[in-house]
Structures are given as structure tokens and as C-alpha cells.
Design an enzyme around this catalytic site. Sequence first.
Site, PDB file in Angstrom:
ATOM      1  N   GLU A 102     -41.448 -41.272 -38.189  1.00  0.00           N
ATOM      2  CA  GLU A 102     -41.579 -42.213 -37.295  1.00  0.00           C
ATOM      3  C   GLU A 102     -42.635 -42.032 -36.209  1.00  0.00           C
ATOM      4  OE1 GLU A 102     -39.124 -41.191 -38.976  1.00  0.00           O
ATOM      5  OE2 GLU A 102     -37.695 -42.707 -39.464  1.00  0.00           O
ATOM      6  N   ALA A 149     -38.001 -48.030 -43.268  1.00  0.00           N
ATOM      7  CA  ALA A 149     -37.970 -49.470 -42.545  1.00  0.00           C
ATOM      8  C   ALA A 149     -38.998 -50.239 -43.445  1.00  0.00           C
ATOM      9  CB  ALA A 149     -38.364 -49.336 -41.043  1.00  0.00           C
ATOM     10  N   GLY A 178     -36.295 -44.112 -42.571  1.00  0.00           N
ATOM     11  CA  GLY A 178     -34.867 -44.524 -42.747  1.00  0.00           C
ATOM     12  C   GLY A 178     -34.492 -44.177 -44.338  1.00  0.00           C
ATOM     13  N   GLU A 186     -33.016 -40.949 -43.704  1.00  0.00           N
ATOM     14  CA  GLU A 186     -31.731 -41.130 -42.849  1.00  0.00           C
ATOM     15  C   GLU A 186     -30.737 -41.413 -43.591  1.00  0.00           C
ATOM     16  OE1 GLU A 186     -33.971 -43.314 -39.803  1.00  0.00           O
ATOM     17  OE2 GLU A 186     -33.188 -41.982 -38.418  1.00  0.00           O
TER      18      GLU A 186
HETATM   19  N1  COA Z   1     -42.124 -51.218 -46.027  1.00  0.00           N
HETATM   20  C1  COA Z   1     -42.703 -52.209 -46.921  1.00  0.00           C
HETATM   21  N2  COA Z   1     -43.385 -52.261 -47.692  1.00  0.00           N
HETATM   22  C2  COA Z   1     -43.718 -51.202 -48.441  1.00  0.00           C
HETATM   23  C3  COA Z   1     -43.113 -49.847 -47.688  1.00  0.00           C
HETATM   24  C4  COA Z   1     -42.335 -50.032 -46.468  1.00  0.00           C
HETATM   25  N3  COA Z   1     -41.852 -48.860 -45.956  1.00  0.00           N
HETATM   26  N4  COA Z   1     -43.651 -48.648 -48.400  1.00  0.00           N
HETATM   27  C5  COA Z   1     -44.299 -49.174 -49.251  1.00  0.00           C
HETATM   28  N5  COA Z   1     -44.495 -50.509 -49.212  1.00  0.00           N
HETATM   29  C6  COA Z   1     -45.194 -51.588 -50.274  1.00  0.00           C
HETATM   30  C7  COA Z   1     -46.545 -51.361 -50.001  1.00  0.00           C
HETATM   31  O1  COA Z   1     -47.146 -52.053 -48.957  1.00  0.00           O
HETATM   32  C8  COA Z   1     -47.258 -51.922 -51.246  1.00  0.00           C
HETATM   33  O2  COA Z   1     -47.159 -53.232 -51.266  1.00  0.00           O
HETATM   34  P1  COA Z   1     -48.155 -54.109 -51.843  1.00  0.00           P
HETATM   35  O3  COA Z   1     -48.460 -53.863 -53.202  1.00  0.00           O
HETATM   36  O4  COA Z   1     -47.898 -55.465 -51.568  1.00  0.00           O
HETATM   37  O5  COA Z   1     -49.559 -53.748 -51.116  1.00  0.00           O
HETATM   38  C9  COA Z   1     -46.292 -51.447 -52.324  1.00  0.00           C
HETATM   39  O6  COA Z   1     -45.053 -51.077 -51.585  1.00  0.00           O
HETATM   40  C10 COA Z   1     -46.658 -49.871 -52.962  1.00  0.00           C
HETATM   41  O7  COA Z   1     -47.115 -49.221 -51.940  1.00  0.00           O
HETATM   42  P2  COA Z   1     -48.004 -47.990 -52.181  1.00  0.00           P
HETATM   43  O8  COA Z   1     -48.463 -47.380 -50.979  1.00  0.00           O
HETATM   44  O9  COA Z   1     -49.289 -48.688 -53.052  1.00  0.00           O
HETATM   45  O10 COA Z   1     -47.192 -47.200 -53.286  1.00  0.00           O
HETATM   46  P3  COA Z   1     -47.341 -45.680 -53.286  1.00  0.00           P
HETATM   47  O11 COA Z   1     -46.395 -45.424 -54.379  1.00  0.00           O
HETATM   48  O12 COA Z   1     -48.531 -45.172 -53.642  1.00  0.00           O
HETATM   49  O13 COA Z   1     -46.694 -44.781 -52.190  1.00  0.00           O
HETATM   50  C11 COA Z   1     -45.450 -44.624 -50.164  1.00  0.00           C
HETATM   51  C12 COA Z   1     -45.346 -45.270 -51.568  1.00  0.00           C
HETATM   52  C13 COA Z   1     -43.734 -44.799 -49.782  1.00  0.00           C
HETATM   53  C14 COA Z   1     -45.501 -43.024 -50.003  1.00  0.00           C
HETATM   54  C15 COA Z   1     -46.399 -45.176 -49.425  1.00  0.00           C
HETATM   55  O14 COA Z   1     -46.341 -46.763 -49.669  1.00  0.00           O
HETATM   56  C16 COA Z   1     -46.108 -45.048 -47.753  1.00  0.00           C
HETATM   57  O15 COA Z   1     -46.252 -44.198 -47.258  1.00  0.00           O
HETATM   58  N6  COA Z   1     -45.355 -46.022 -47.240  1.00  0.00           N
HETATM   59  C17 COA Z   1     -44.663 -45.894 -45.816  1.00  0.00           C
HETATM   60  C18 COA Z   1     -43.709 -45.310 -45.408  1.00  0.00           C
HETATM   61  C19 COA Z   1     -43.467 -44.936 -43.862  1.00  0.00           C
HETATM   62  O16 COA Z   1     -44.183 -44.572 -43.392  1.00  0.00           O
HETATM   63  N7  COA Z   1     -41.848 -45.103 -44.047  1.00  0.00           N
HETATM   64  C20 COA Z   1     -41.609 -44.895 -42.713  1.00  0.00           C
HETATM   65  C21 COA Z   1     -40.981 -45.933 -41.953  1.00  0.00           C
HETATM   66  S1  COA Z   1     -40.405 -45.574 -40.504  1.00  0.00           S
END
Ligand code: COA
Length: 260
Positions: free
Chosen positions: A136, A68, A113, A116
Site C-alpha cells: 500500500e 483492493a 487487502g 489483510e
Molecule cells: N485490481 C483490479 N484488477 C487487478 C488487480 C487488482 N488489484 N490485480 C490484477 N488485476 C487485473 C489486471 O489489471 C489484469 O487485467 P487485464 O487482463 O484486464 O489487464 C489481470 O488482473 C491480470 O493481471 P496481471 O498483472 O497480468 O497478472 P499476473 O498474474 O501477471 O500478476 C499480480 C498478478 C497480482 C501480481 C499483479 O496483477 C499485481 O501486482 N496487481 C496489483 C496488486 C496490488 O498492488 N494490490 C494491492 C492493492 S492495495
Amino acid sequence: MSTATPSVIVERDGPVWHVQINAPERRNALGRAVVEGLAEAARAVAQEKTVRAVILSGAGEKAFCAGADLKERRGMAEPEVRAFVTLLNDTFNLIAGSPKVWIAAIQGACLGGGLELALCCDLRVARDGASLGLPEARLGIIPGAGGTQRLPRLIGVARAKELVLTGSRVDPVEALRLGLVNRVAQDHLAGARALAAEVALCAPISLTQAKRAVDLGGDLPMEAGLRWERACYDVTIPTRDRVEALEAFAQKRKPDFKGE
Ligand code: COA
């Protein structure tokens, strides 16, 4: 190459299409534009009768899809969240119920997601270093785009519960052991293309009917399931491609399937 929306790029290569989520700056998170682009791509591919396989991937090196869009979600009121989750599910159901074979090419994060979405695909190839999970419950919600339903059907209840109830992530080797992915590859796109090339050897209508037989027959009692398989088989009998395959065999050549 044609662009469905800026957030989703659709590229055609003969019988194989490539659908790429193109929001690497958000790790290909599922914002509204991405979801609408995926729905548009799924509708377009369904209408192409010679297409066999669709490779679904995420742009950049870091993520297949980070789930998401948590930034977009933060600005949504409760009714908007509900409406968006409905849109998300409708789109995922379009992909899962597609007449084509979808292959997820997974690199980096495949979370929430994102996983998913990969579960809506028929086959999954993961690149070394990928990370798959359903976090989640750690975010105060539960998987809401099919995760609690598609995951246990794919890998079994106990294994699925471990992922859903801990929010922990698995690497490709563990994912392969669990049956969550079909193949692990150094290059996820090359791996998916190799798999798609094998799928493309099959007749389009055979693929559609075989997929229906497995997907819609799986939850039936054996007798009803076998009747359902027969109903799907019967669809292939009057097709030109079936006759073409028999002629090609007799003539010791490759069949030229038209999806008819
Ligand atoms: N929604 C919106 N933006 C997201 C995102 C998400 N799910 N996941 C990452 N981003 C954005 C970050 O906010 C960041 O933006 P910024 O540069 O403006 O701060 C950019 O993407 C890079 O993220 P970053 O965490 O620095 O990259 P990474 O490569 O080190 O790590 C992830 C990537 C995906 C492992 C980590 O961002 C993460 O854990 N995200 C959340 C995932 C999550 O919990 N998803 C489940 C949702 S139900």
C-alpha cells in the site's frame, strides 16, 4: 453446492465449508461484489452450529487475492472510497470475529487487502511460489483493512514494520519463518483440508470459545486474561458435547459432536 453470489462460491463438505473468491480475471481483487459475497458467506457460516472450519481460497492459479480492486477504485470519488473501506473493514471484522475457524489457503499473489484478509483468518497455509506483502505505501495509501494492527500482533512490531514500511513481498519459506503462515504445502488446498480435518476433530463450541479466549484475551494483562479464559471455559461446562466426549472416551469410540 450453493452460490452466494457469482463472485463468491460457497461449498459445504460436512463440518468444513469452502468459501472461494471467484474473480480470477481480476486476480480475485476485492471489488464490491466480492466483499458483499464474503460478508454473506461469513453470516451464513456463523449460523451453522455443526460447522467447525471454513477454508477460504481464491479461484485460479495466479492469486489468492490481489487486494483492493484498483480498477473499480479508480472510478470512485473520495466519499465512495471512505464508504467502501468501511464496508471492507466491517466484512473483515465479521470473518475475524467469526465463531468458526477460518483457514486461508494461499496461492500466487496475496497482496494488500488480500494479505489483510488472510490475517483475518485463524490459520494460513501457503503454496510454494506464493507471494505475500503489503504494497500500500508504494501506492500512496497505507494498509486500511487491519494490516497495521493485525500483522504486528501476529508477527511482532519490527517484522511487521519491515513489511509495511517497505512494501516488499515475502515467499512462503520466509512467511513461515516470520510466523505469517502456519504451513507451506505443494498444494495449498490439500494442505488447508488436512488442517481443517484436524480442526474438525474438536467440538464446535470448544473451538468458538478457545478462539474467543485467545483473540479477546491476548491484549489483557495476565490476571485479567486468565479470568477471561475462565469465562470462556465456563461456557463449555454445561454443553452436551463435553458430556459426549467423556462418554466416548469411556466407550473407546470417537465423539459425535453436535455443537450443543
Ligand atoms: N485490481 C483490479 N484488477 C487487478 C488487480 C487488482 N488489484 N490485480 C490484477 N488485476 C487485473 C489486471 O489489471 C489484469 O487485467 P487485464 O487482463 O484486464 O489487464 C489481470 O488482473 C491480470 O493481471 P496481471 O498483472 O497480468 O497478472 P499476473 O498474474 O501477471 O500478476 C499480480 C498478478 C497480482 C501480481 C499483479 O496483477 C499485481 O501486482 N496487481 C496489483 C496488486 C496490488 O498492488 N494490490 C494491492 C492493492 S492495495
